[in-house]
Write a protein that holds these residues in place. Structure first.
Motif, PDB file in Angstrom:
ATOM      1  N   GLN A   1       5.820  27.271 -29.282  1.00 24.66           N
ATOM      2  CA  GLN A   1       7.170  27.859 -29.267  1.00 24.66           C
ATOM      3  C   GLN A   1       7.338  28.706 -27.997  1.00 24.66           C
ATOM      4  N   GLU A   2       7.386  30.039 -28.093  1.00 23.04           N
ATOM      5  CA  GLU A   2       7.591  30.848 -26.872  1.00 23.04           C
ATOM      6  C   GLU A   2       6.296  31.434 -26.325  1.00 23.04           C
ATOM      7  N   HIS A   3       5.191  31.262 -27.070  1.00 23.82           N
ATOM      8  CA  HIS A   3       3.920  31.881 -26.700  1.00 23.82           C
ATOM      9  C   HIS A   3       3.132  30.961 -25.757  1.00 23.82           C
ATOM     10  N   ILE A   4       2.799  31.457 -24.547  1.00 21.11           N
ATOM     11  CA  ILE A   4       2.038  30.653 -23.572  1.00 21.11           C
ATOM     12  C   ILE A   4       0.557  30.649 -23.960  1.00 21.11           C
ATOM     13  N   VAL A   5      -0.018  29.422 -24.050  1.00 21.72           N
ATOM     14  CA  VAL A   5      -1.443  29.332 -24.406  1.00 21.72           C
ATOM     15  C   VAL A   5      -2.304  28.885 -23.215  1.00 21.72           C
ATOM     16  N   GLY A   6      -1.677  28.393 -22.143  1.00 16.36           N
ATOM     17  CA  GLY A   6      -2.470  27.972 -20.985  1.00 16.36           C
ATOM     18  C   GLY A   6      -1.701  27.044 -20.063  1.00 16.36           C
ATOM     19  N   PHE A   7      -2.446  26.369 -19.189  1.00 17.71           N
ATOM     20  CA  PHE A   7      -1.834  25.474 -18.188  1.00 17.71           C
ATOM     21  C   PHE A   7      -2.595  24.152 -18.121  1.00 17.71           C
ATOM     22  N   LEU A   8      -1.856  23.083 -17.774  1.00 18.18           N
ATOM     23  CA  LEU A   8      -2.463  21.752 -17.595  1.00 18.18           C
ATOM     24  C   LEU A   8      -2.036  21.173 -16.250  1.00 18.18           C
ATOM     25  N   ASP A   9      -2.840  20.272 -15.703  1.00 21.86           N
ATOM     26  CA  ASP A   9      -2.425  19.506 -14.520  1.00 21.86           C
ATOM     27  C   ASP A   9      -1.434  18.436 -14.953  1.00 21.86           C
TER      28      ASP A   9
END
Length: 858
Positions: free
Chosen positions: A517-525
């Motif tokens: 939802q609005e909570h950032i959990v990380g990043f991906l390529d």
């Protein structure tokens, strides 16, 4: 006509061509001409189109430039040197351009010094124009033209559409294209092939010279260089001595502990590094590069402090330049890299190259190994260190092919409609064109030799704004097209600025934000996101998540604790195995099966392995036992037998069907998606798919009719099936954005403002729906599909495999088992092992191996 130069010219013949000052300079620096120079200098002098194929450090660059420098000195000496460009040198790397600039300035200064002894002065100038060139330097070049211009493919295209600068290129004599092997297999090369045709229009007598490292098929690469003209090939790619070896860290790569494997690997690396002056380690992935540097420093703190470095694309430009400089100065004992140091920039003296894990293609291994012994008469020294048993076999067959000079063929993209749109726009900015003349120039390029008139017209229609509904999406006409006179030309005052600020083929990439939802959990390529479909499970920061959907640069997920990952986290970074090497491994598998069927003893088989593969005792033993276990447990799949393995994972409650299709990931991507799509049509449900270079699996909690799906595929046209299978995928959405960017439907830069990648992606998704309403075969959508299926995947070879199955030339064998067979270990555990620590992963595979052995010997 493409022809091979059968023998080199004599030393006397080449020497006779040289101006006395050039001859004096050359022999003050070099003892004799190199073999590439004996082949090439006279050809360049006589204005023959030429492709020189020689290893890294094989004097290719000087071969191309020597005849040109000689001609410029001759003209200057008799007072006939004009204020114009005589030669253009193009390479894909700014760093290489900077090296060549210095390497031309130096001999010119030294020849000038010799001339002064005879009371002569020459003013021969070299100019460098890339994206980094300042406006002041460009102005300076316009006032005082360089005689040799060094540039990149993108800058060349800009020059060809700029009113003043292009006039300097009229009637140039030579065009040199360096690093041909790196250019011709992607869209930068396709773009360049059209720029070369545009350049030839300005200079009809221009000679083309191509420089390439190890590459195949030579004739096709030469045609890529010259289009439909004659060309000679100087093939001196095997002029060096090679010392290449596969080294297995342990005799047994499976029945071991993580500690033993880790300790043996880093002890081996340390020994090799200490025995050499400077070592370059290729790891295939950025994470692998960082890991190697970290572990070497940790295990041997007294040996590796300031003398070790990492080099890969995620590091800052400043850091990379610093590492390159320290390598040149001999300050580094060891440097680890992913793939970023493969191409020809000067990094000084390297005496050993180590590949940690398979480089996936013979040509790539030859290029990497060629970074060692960079000078002409030095030995190329390369070691391959495999990480598991599949890797060991891959590395061993790859080494055999490298030593036997069998190079895999590369894929040259054809009829790319997005690049075509960009280049037609550039051509319309520079001139008014008759449609038939425009079409003729485009078809001269090898990449567009089969372009249909229909596709050409569709691209012109899009550029001329004939699809009114696109104006609602702020896509306006870029050119005018007069149907009566059949002419096209530039439209609007902003045309040139839009073109100049949006040119190029490399798409903007950024990281994907992963949210619950609005909570950032990380990043991906982004390439990793391309692989995902709804319901896929992946690991991020040690936690498992289920992919729901993506919008712009945001991927929405939900927590999926306890579920096994279906897509391994390293997937997007892995290099794909070449089809030719895959087929060679399959042939080797068949020869091994013959050994077992002919009841050969262990000693006889070990002897066969030594004779066939050039491997050491450790490696031969490991390969023998791997094949013996597979043969006793199931059967050995190979190029004439496809093993389909059915097994149930009680722990996960899933039924797995494993296809042992060792054709490389690009082919398996097509086959697995096509079978997955066929199952969804037959049984009205989705299945989980997992792919590697060695095969793919279909998994589901309920039974699946995979063989019926495979049968259905053989009756269908694979293109039609894959077109439907790709319809709602992330990979098509992302690639459509790339293609729309190249075709200037989506502008990265407009009126001085940059459009961020997230906004580009949102625009492209709205645009995708708009073009689908115009036509399902709209040119840029058609190109996005072609790019996915032909360049990213390999539909051509996938169709060949299906045809061979249909004709009965590949036999299908079924095998039902409570455990995966040894050849299936890595495939079925690839996602599951993502949630395990490295030591647990080794232990997990070891336990599975023990269970298989117990079943064999029960």
């Amino acid at each position: 006509m493409i022809s091979f130069l059968e023998k080199p010219h004599t030393k006397e013949a080449v020497e006779r061509l040289l101006h006395p000052l050039v001859r004096q300079w050359f022999f003050s620096k070099f003892k004799e001409f190199s073999l590439p120079q004996l082949y090439g200098v006279k050809e360049v002098h006589e204005r023959s189109n030429l492709m020189v194929v020689a290893p890294t450090g094989g004097t290719k660059t000087l071969t191309a430039h020597l005849a040109i420098l000689n001609e410029l000195v001759r003209l200057a000496d008799i007072g006939k040197l004009e204020e114009r460009v005589y030669a253009v040198y193009i390479s894909p790397l700014k760093a290489l351009n900077a090296d060549v600039f210095v390497n031309l300035q130096q001999p010119l200064a030294e020849i000038q010094a010799l001339a002064q002894q005879h009371h002569k002065t020459f003013d021969i100038r070299v100019g460098l124009r890339t994206g980094d060139t300042t406006a002041y330097e460009k102005q300076k070049m316009l006032k005082k033209s360089p005689h040799i211009l060094i540039t990149t493919p993108e800058s060349l295209a800009l020059i060809l559409s700029s009113t003043k600068f292009r006039e300097l290129l009229r009637n140039i004599d030579w065009c040199i294209v360096d690093e041909l092997h790196a250019l011709c297999e992607n869209k930068r090369g396709v773009h360049l092939s059209l720029s070369l045709e545009r350049l030839q229009e300005l200079a009809p007598e221009m000679t083309r010279v191509g420089l390439s490292a190890t590459v195949e098929p030579l004739q096709d690469v030469a045609k890529f260089l010259v289009g439909n003209r004659d060309c000679r090939i100087a093939n001196v790619q095997f002029l060096k001595k090679y010392d290449l070896q596969v080294l297995s860290p342990l005799p047994d790569l499976i029945d071991t502990t993580h500690y033993k494997l880790h300790h043996a690997l880093y002890t081996l690396l340390d020994n090799l590094i200490q025995e050499h002056k400077t070592t370059l380690i290729f790891t295939n992935t950025r994470a692998g590069t960082e890991r190697v540097v970290h572990h070497l420093k940790e295990k041997f703190p007294s040996k590796y402090v300031e003398n070790i470095g990492a080099h890969h694309g995620s590091l800052s430009k400043k850091h990379r330049l610093d590492i390159e400089q320290r390598l040149r100065e001999g300050k580094l004992k060891v440097c680890a890299t992913s793939t970023s140091l493969e191409l020809g920039i000067d990094i000084g003296y390297i005496d050993l190259v180590i590949c940690l894990g398979s480089p996936k293609s013979v040509a790539r291994f030859a290029q990497r190994a060629g970074r060692s012994g960079h000078r002409l008469h030095e030995t190329v020294k390369g070691k391959l260190i495999p990480m598991d048993r599949d890797d060991l076999i891959e590395c061993s067959v790859l080494l055999k092919h490298a030593l036997e000079k069998k190079i895999d063929t590369l894929h040259i993209p054809e009829n790319c409609l997005d690049v075509l749109a960009q280049q037609i726009y550039g051509m319309a900015i520079a001139d008014r064109w008759q449609m038939k003349d425009l079409f003729k120039v485009i078809r001269r390029s090898y990449c567009y030799r089969t372009l249909s008139e229909q596709d050409f017209l569709e691209v012109v229609k899009y550029l001329a704004g004939e699809y009114a509904s696109l104006e609602d999406r702020h896509i306006y006409a870029k050119i005018w097209y007069d149907e009566k006179t059949h002419e096209i030309g530039r439209r609007g005052k902003m045309g040139r600025v839009i073109y100049m600020t949006n040119i190029g083929t490399i798409p903007d990439q950024t990281r994907i934000i992963v949210k619950i939802q609005e909570h950032i959990v990380g990043f991906l390529d982004e390439p990793f996101l391309e692989r995902l479909k709804r319901g896929d499970i992946f690991v991020l920061g040690g936690n498992t998540y289920e992919f729901l959907f993506a919008r712009g640069m945001v991927a929405q997920v939900r927590a999926a604790e306890g579920k096994s990952p279906t897509v391994p986290s390293w997937f997007s970074e892995q290099l794909p195995l070449s089809f030719d090497l895959a087929m060679a491994i399959q042939k080797f598998r068949r020869l091994m099966e013959d050994q077992f069927l002919n009841k050969k003893t262990k000693d006889e088989m070990l002897q066969f392995l030594h004779d066939y593969l050039y491997v050491d005792k450790n490696a031969a033993e490991a390969i023998y036992y791997y094949f013996k276990e597979q043969q006793m447990f199931a059967q050995i799949p190979h190029d004439k037998k496809l093993l389909v393995e059915f097994y149930q994972d009680e722990q996960q409650g899933k039924k797995f069907v494993v296809f042992h299709t060792l054709y490389g990931r690009r082919v398996n991507d097509v086959l697995s998606r096509a079978i997955g799509f066929a199952i969804s049509r037959l049984q009205h449900r989705d299945v989980e798919l997992g792919i590697t270079d060695n095969g793919f699996y279909v998994a589901s909690e309920k039974p699946t009719q995979v063989l019926r799906a495979l049968e259905a595929l053989q009756k269908e046209d694979l293109w039609s099936v894959m077109k439907l299978a790709l319809e709602k995928t992330e990979v098509l959405r992302r690639r459509f954005r790339h293609c729309a960017g190249r075709a200037l439907m989506i502008l990265r830069m407009y009126k001085g403002e940059e459009k961020r990648v997230g906004r580009q992606q949102v625009s492209s998704m709205i645009l995708l729906n708009a073009v689908r309403r115009i036509s399902d075969e709209f040119s840029i959508l058609k190109e996005a599909r072609r790019e996915v299926l032909e360049d990213l995947m390999d539909i051509e070879h996938a169709a060949e495999v299906l045809a061979l199955i249909k004709e009965g030339k590949i036999e299908i064998k079924q095998f039902h088992t409570p455990l995966p067979s040894p050849f299936a270990f890595n495939l079925v555990t690839q996602g599951y092992t993502d949630i395990l620590k490295m030591e647990d992963k080794v232990e997990f595979i070891r336990r599975m191996h023990q269970q298989v052995l117990a079943k064999i010997w029960q």
